[in-house]
Design a protein around this motif. Sequence first.
Motif, mmCIF file in Angstrom:
data_model
loop_
_atom_site.group_PDB
_atom_site.id
_atom_site.type_symbol
_atom_site.label_atom_id
_atom_site.label_comp_id
_atom_site.label_asym_id
_atom_site.label_seq_id
_atom_site.Cartn_x
_atom_site.Cartn_y
_atom_site.Cartn_z
ATOM 1 N N LEU A 1 0.740 -1.616 0.179
ATOM 2 C CA LEU A 1 -0.158 0.009 0.205
ATOM 3 C C LEU A 1 0.512 1.301 -0.549
ATOM 4 N N VAL B 1 5.044 10.892 4.812
ATOM 5 C CA VAL B 1 4.702 11.708 6.096
ATOM 6 C C VAL B 1 4.219 12.827 6.052
ATOM 7 N N PRO B 2 2.795 13.379 6.125
ATOM 8 C CA PRO B 2 2.696 15.292 5.694
ATOM 9 C C PRO B 2 4.125 15.589 6.754
ATOM 10 N N ALA B 3 3.794 16.552 6.330
ATOM 11 C CA ALA B 3 3.869 17.611 7.092
ATOM 12 C C ALA B 3 3.355 18.420 8.084
ATOM 13 N N ARG B 4 3.117 17.637 9.087
ATOM 14 C CA ARG B 4 1.408 18.597 9.788
ATOM 15 C C ARG B 4 2.310 19.171 10.612
ATOM 16 N N ALA B 5 1.693 20.369 10.735
ATOM 17 C CA ALA B 5 1.941 21.542 11.204
ATOM 18 C C ALA B 5 1.029 21.727 12.201
ATOM 19 N N SER B 6 1.976 22.483 13.471
ATOM 20 C CA SER B 6 1.433 22.398 15.046
ATOM 21 C C SER B 6 1.472 23.977 15.009
ATOM 22 N N PHE C 1 4.670 25.916 13.086
ATOM 23 C CA PHE C 1 5.744 24.178 13.124
ATOM 24 C C PHE C 1 6.283 23.847 12.359
ATOM 25 N N LYS C 2 6.659 23.231 11.747
ATOM 26 C CA LYS C 2 6.547 22.536 10.727
ATOM 27 C C LYS C 2 8.022 21.699 10.660
ATOM 28 N N PRO C 3 8.139 20.396 9.983
ATOM 29 C CA PRO C 3 9.121 19.690 10.187
ATOM 30 C C PRO C 3 10.029 20.122 9.089
ATOM 31 N N LEU D 1 1.255 4.694 0.808
ATOM 32 C CA LEU D 1 0.432 5.754 1.201
ATOM 33 C C LEU D 1 1.320 7.145 1.238
#
Lengths: 211, 331
Positions: free
Chosen positions: A14, A19-24, B233-235, A16
């Motif tokens: 699969l 890994v998305p650059a998930r922002a915080s 904040f991003k990786p 995929l």
Amino acid sequence: MKKRLALCLIAALLLLPPVPARASSGNTVITAEPYLPDIKIEVVVPASGNVYINPNRLPIEVDASIENKQIISDSLAIENLSDVPLSVSVEVTGTIKSGSDLRLASESTVGEDTTAKRAFMFFEIQSASDPSAVTWSNVYREDKHILIRESTRTGKNIIILGAADQAKRYGVFRVNGDCVQNPRDAWTEKDGVNVEVAFTFSPLPVGTQIP
Amino acid sequence: MKSLKTRILSAAMAGILAVSMAIPAFASSTNIEGSYQDITIAVLVPKTGTAQINPYGLPVKLNTAGQSITGEQIVTKPLAIANQSEVDLAVSATVTASIKGDLKFLETAPAADDTSKSAFVYLQMKQESTLVQGGLNTEKTGFTDAVLDPVAAAWKQAYNADKDLVLNSRDTGASKENMVFLKKGTAPSGGGDIMDIAAGGAAMFRLSGAVVAGPREAWTAADGFTSTVAFTFKPDTTAVNATIDKTELTVAAGANHTATVTISGLTTDGVNITSVTWAAAGSNATVAGSGTNNTTGTITGAAVGDETITATVTADNGMTYTYTVNVTVKA
């Protein structure tokens, strides 16, 4: 015969997305208000000084040195004791002594073919770290010096004094100039000029570059 | 009959053999399953901060120990963010501001003769390697003043249009990407998911700037502004495009070979190499750096055996990147 069922399993990969650059995120609210403590302006200003009219260029001792210019004054200093640098403005007013027929000239009298009793005087000031170690130029410059006349002349923001803990916290000033050596009516003790210098100090931000 | 039985049996055996040959061996299964690897981004961000408009740059005391900030016309009480994640982070910021009183924001420093009540204010950030896990307060909600104040008092940083973010009073505010980079955390000393703050994992930030010291209408207590700094904040994906031209190398003892780290246009946002440090893990070979930013490493075999040479590239985003050369030293 035992039947054997061959199972051929196809590996399923699969795919995929990476890994998305998930922002915080996070917020900081900063409130800014003025910081306005009373600024204490403290400057030491000399109450008086002397100016000598010395038409014949006689040697006169001033500030532990011998001068033979025609207009000689004490070298005086103001000292900034404030926490902030100060911009200095001055108002200079010349007043001829009562009973004197001296007149203040608007330009140098050197080489002038006149027998009128005239003196050319100007005020000069510079910032210094050590008031006893100042070098003067004897040449009048309209943009740096204030001509002394019988009216009030203003020099706005003429110098900057460093704060009390900075270099160049002194403003060293004097009167300079020349005069007609042999006027028709000879120089007498009645001749003289009162020069009044009024200083105005405006605070400047700490860290201001002092020229 | 016996012969027929034998023949039948033989035929049956042959049939079984034939069938068994025709059918492939039982296949073991390989099931490769892809799954989403979640990245937890945890960053300590202070909720509030205070700043002062200090027209004359007077000393503003930070604490009773005598530390103060002097000569700054915008003084911010020290603030810091810290990365508690497992990944390096790139930090972007958006700043919005609302004004109190008749102050106005300038987009450049005020002119010497400006008499309007105006301020040129900008957000500055800097990675601060002295801020580490041990500097956190008891509640682990931020760094202690004892750690932050000396850094803030010594922080002298002139305005840089490329790096700083100028405030304005527009609704949309102003944004800048990748203002600073934070190194990932280290294994949590106290257990749990939140990483410990590593050196390079924290950054100071402040509002700084210049104001008109003596405006026509004097500064009053009614003047001021409130700004919201929204961090994202991003990786960190701003990998340094440095390449090393040799990762395997065989040298004779006593011979020189050169391994070069080539620094070519670093990917994004003007990241630049500032230095390269070379090191040999053992004593079978030595390495010496040379050239601009030390980008050339000269490797010399010393004794027969294997050696690992490491080139550590430091970039001006505050991050470091490591490259390895495996060296075999022959007689």
